[in-house]
Design an enzyme around this catalytic site. Structure first.
Site, mmCIF file in Angstrom:
data_model
loop_
_atom_site.group_PDB
_atom_site.id
_atom_site.type_symbol
_atom_site.label_atom_id
_atom_site.label_comp_id
_atom_site.label_asym_id
_atom_site.label_seq_id
_atom_site.Cartn_x
_atom_site.Cartn_y
_atom_site.Cartn_z
ATOM 1 C CG HIS A 1 -2.100 -1.005 0.864
ATOM 2 N ND1 HIS A 1 -2.079 -2.289 1.349
ATOM 3 C CD2 HIS A 1 -3.192 -0.916 0.088
ATOM 4 C CE1 HIS A 1 -3.129 -2.936 0.887
ATOM 5 N NE2 HIS A 1 -3.827 -2.124 0.122
ATOM 6 N NE ARG B 1 -11.135 -1.585 -0.180
ATOM 7 C CZ ARG B 1 -9.871 -1.849 -0.509
ATOM 8 N NH1 ARG B 1 -9.607 -2.773 -1.405
ATOM 9 N NH2 ARG B 1 -8.893 -1.183 0.052
ATOM 10 C CG ASN C 1 -3.141 -4.984 -5.865
ATOM 11 O OD1 ASN C 1 -2.785 -5.126 -7.020
ATOM 12 N ND2 ASN C 1 -3.622 -3.846 -5.382
ATOM 13 N NE ARG D 1 -1.060 -5.737 -1.626
ATOM 14 C CZ ARG D 1 -2.275 -5.205 -1.674
ATOM 15 N NH1 ARG D 1 -3.329 -5.922 -1.310
ATOM 16 N NH2 ARG D 1 -2.466 -3.996 -2.098
ATOM 17 C CB CYS E 1 -10.064 -2.072 -8.551
ATOM 18 S SG CYS E 1 -10.632 -3.216 -7.305
HETATM 19 C C1 PEP Z 1 -6.418 -5.602 -4.308
HETATM 20 O O1 PEP Z 1 -6.180 -6.366 -3.372
HETATM 21 O O2 PEP Z 1 -6.148 -5.861 -5.499
HETATM 22 C C2 PEP Z 1 -7.075 -4.306 -4.052
HETATM 23 C C3 PEP Z 1 -7.458 -3.536 -5.045
HETATM 24 O O3 PEP Z 1 -7.236 -3.918 -2.764
HETATM 25 P P1 PEP Z 1 -6.043 -3.359 -1.840
HETATM 26 O O4 PEP Z 1 -4.862 -3.112 -2.740
HETATM 27 O O5 PEP Z 1 -6.537 -2.131 -1.193
HETATM 28 O O6 PEP Z 1 -5.833 -4.484 -0.881
HETATM 29 MG MG MG Z 2 -7.119 -6.056 -1.458
#
Ligand code: PEP
Ligand code: MG
Length: 601
Positions: free
Chosen positions: A211, A354, A478, A489, A526
């Protein structure tokens, strides 16, 4: 200090001419500016007293912070393993010296004593003791001790950070264009960076899909993460170049290097300006297929960027921003005010809100009692937390429903694993809506569509069942990639293994897209791959027509969409899906993309 380091540490290259470091380029662009080495200074804190019966508790807090600090230093030392031997050795001495200062040292004894004798909080005692030691060292005519002054302050600063558990600071009073250099920058830290002041940043820790990286892209700040040998190599005030395109950091560049990077920066900015002209053009493929290119929104200030980039919607509004960098939970009214402003700002374009997705690396300070648990990524996170804390979910749903009176929005539920979770959320939406209507409060009418994020492999494999209880699906690739491949990640050590082109991930995407199609509900992506033109043709070929990404990514993806023949891309995707070897898949994808670029030239 109780013991000396085995030898005088060779001076890190700070102040000694140009040094180049390699890391992960996670946010594009080139920043050139004065370094601000973050977290190395003792923060200014108001002195805080404690009652005699709190002394033992305070000492315990201090011991916990000492242990946490030692763990961090050990982790940093592990990271030096991949460096050239000389650099690893040099850094090793530095980190060992810091560990020693936390082990039965004058600093540790002094802090414990101050807490009891002066009746002060642990952080106050740390600051006073570290300062006293540093001043004593400075007063002595001893070159070894002179070198330790900065180390004592750095160890003190680390202890205070671990004690207060607050973001590393608000990045105030920085010179314009400052490049932040730090061991770690959390997503909450990035939320308080002002892109008008901060030029970019570089850190030791962090992966490309974490993030912090996402926030850097959201803010349009060039960033390089996972630079193992950054510790101690740069001083505040040194000129630093952060090349987010190539994943390179240059400290104290020579005149020739500086000139080269200035040129590259101008070229990059020119290219960006050219791409920006695409904002007003439709996102339609060469064979007439319409694509929705939405924006992911981490912070309200991005509404302007989303509109400027020509976003068709907000495909993902990460509502976490409202819960970060604060000690209390925002109430319904406050959430409503912020959401309504975004909905109004998007002027009739759909906003996909969300519900709260904290836990994992995104621990919100407002939920202070939240424990990360033994494995945060598998713990009480996202919708699991919201369902366990109905007052939290209800307040958020009420705010969303009320904001929906000002324009179209959708509700998106993160980390869904079961059909039951969706049913529970739908019940909660109905219950909250009835309560608001009874009170005569305006809400969205009809109720907003309710969708699930598909980011747990189980949800992807059960997408056909989830599609029956959802109005839309959004693939969070992600987390989906992370959970499918068991690769964190945000961990730079395994970043090279994180690969959305793994056939397992592609099959989960394909299965989800097909399930949505069969049930005639929209499906979007997304995750970060939505914003990378490398994947656009493949995703189009798998049936995806809606992509949501950081606003700065929209022009390049639109450019790719406009050069695409979807029928052709579908045939190519079929070939890709027959492969099992990740390298062969990557080669097919890249070769096809190259052919698209050539066709445009
Ligand atoms: C994802 O996990 O791909 C996502 C869009 O949510 P976040 O990156 O906020 O976990
Ligand atoms: Mg996510």
């Amino acid at each position: 200090m109780s013991t000396r380091a085995p030898r005088t540490r060779a001076k890190r290259s700070a102040g000694e001419g140009q040094a180049v470091f390699k890391g992960l380029g996670v946010a594009p662009g080139i920043a050139i500016g004065p370094a601000h080495v973050h977290g190395a200074e003792l923060p200014a804190l108001a002195d805080c007293g404690v009652a005699p019966d709190q002394v033992e508790g305070e000492r315990q807090r201090f011991r916990t912070a000492v242990e946490a600090s030692k763990k961090q230093l050990t982790k940093l030392k592990q990271k030096t393993a991949g460096l050239p031997p000389a650099a690893a050795e040099e850094l090793g001495y530095l980190l060992d010296a810091h560990v020693q200062m936390l082990s039965q040292s004058r600093l540790v004894r002094g802090v414990e004593k101050r807490i009891g004798e002066n009746l002060v909080a642990a952080e106050t005692a740390v600051r006073a003791e570290a300062e006293a030691i540093a001043e004593a060292f400075e007063a002595m005519d001893d070159s070894y001790l002179a070198q330790r002054v900065q180390d004592v302050r750095e160890v003190g600063a680390r202890l205070v950070r671990n004690l207060t558990q607050t973001p590393w600071g608000a990045f105030k009073n920085l010179p314009e264009g400052a490049v932040i250099v730090a061991e770690e920058i959390t997503p909450a830290d990035t939320a308080v960076m002002d892109p008008d002041v901060v030029g970019g940043f570089a850190t030791v820790t962090g992966g490309a899909e974490g993030h912090t990286a996402i926030m850097a892209r959201a803010l349009g700040l060039p960033a390089v993460l996972g630079v193992a040998d950054l510790v101690g190599a740069i001083r505040t005030g040194d000129t630093v170049i952060v090349d987010g395109n190539e994943g390179r950091v240059v400290a104290r560049p020579t005149a020739a290097t500086l000139e080269r990077y200035e040129r590259r920066r101008l070229e990059y900015e020119k290219e960006e300006r050219q791409l920006a002209r695409l904002a007003k053009l439709p996102s339609v493929s060469r064979d007439g297929v319409d694509f929705q290119l939405g924006a992911n929104l981490e912070l309200p200030r991005e509404v302007g960027q989303a509109l400027a980039a020509g976003a068709s919607s907000i495909g993902l509004l990460r509502s976490e921003f409202m819960f970060m960098n604060r000690a209390d939970i925002p109430d319904e009214e406050e959430q409503y005010t912020q959401l309504a402003e975004i909905v109004k700002g998007m002027a009739g374009r759909v906003v996909t809100v969300r519900t709260l997705d904290v836990g994992g690396e995104k621990l919100a300070s407002a939920l202070g009692d939240l424990s990360p648990g033994p494995n945060p990524a598998l713990g009480l996170r996202a919708i699991r937390l919201s369902l366990a804390r109905p007052e939290l979910l209800d307040a958020q749903l009420a705010a969303i429903l009320r904001a929906g009176a000002h324009g179209p929005l959708r509700i998106l539920v993160p980390m869904v694993a079961t059909v039951d979770e969706m049913k529970e959320v739908r019940d909660a939406v109905g219950r909250v809506a009835r309560r608001l209507v009874r009170k005569g409060i305006a809400i969205a009418d009809p109720l907003p569509p309710l969708g699930a994020m598909i980011e747990i492999p189980a949800a992807a494999l059960a997408a056909d069942a989830l599609a029956r209880v959802c109005d839309f699906l959004a693939l969070g690739t992600n987390d989906l990639t992370m959970y499918a491949l068991a690769i964190d990640r945000g961990d730079e050590q395994v970043a090279h293994l994180y690969n959305p082109l793994h056939p397992a991930v592609l099959r989960l995407i394909q299965f989800t897209a097909e399930a949505a199609l069969r049930n005639r509900i929209p499906v979007s992506i997304c995750g970060e791959i939505a914003g990378d033109p490398r994947y656009t043709a493949l995703l189009a070929g798998l049936g995806i027509r809606e992509l949501s990404m950081a606003p700065i990514k929209i022009p390049r993806v639109k450019n790719r969409v406009r050069g695409l023949d979807v029928q052709n891309a579908t045939a190519r995707a079929r070939t890709v899906m027959e492969q099992w070897d990740t390298k062969a898949i990557a080669a097919l994808v890249d070769e096809y993309n190259d052919s698209l670029v050539r066709a445009k030239e």
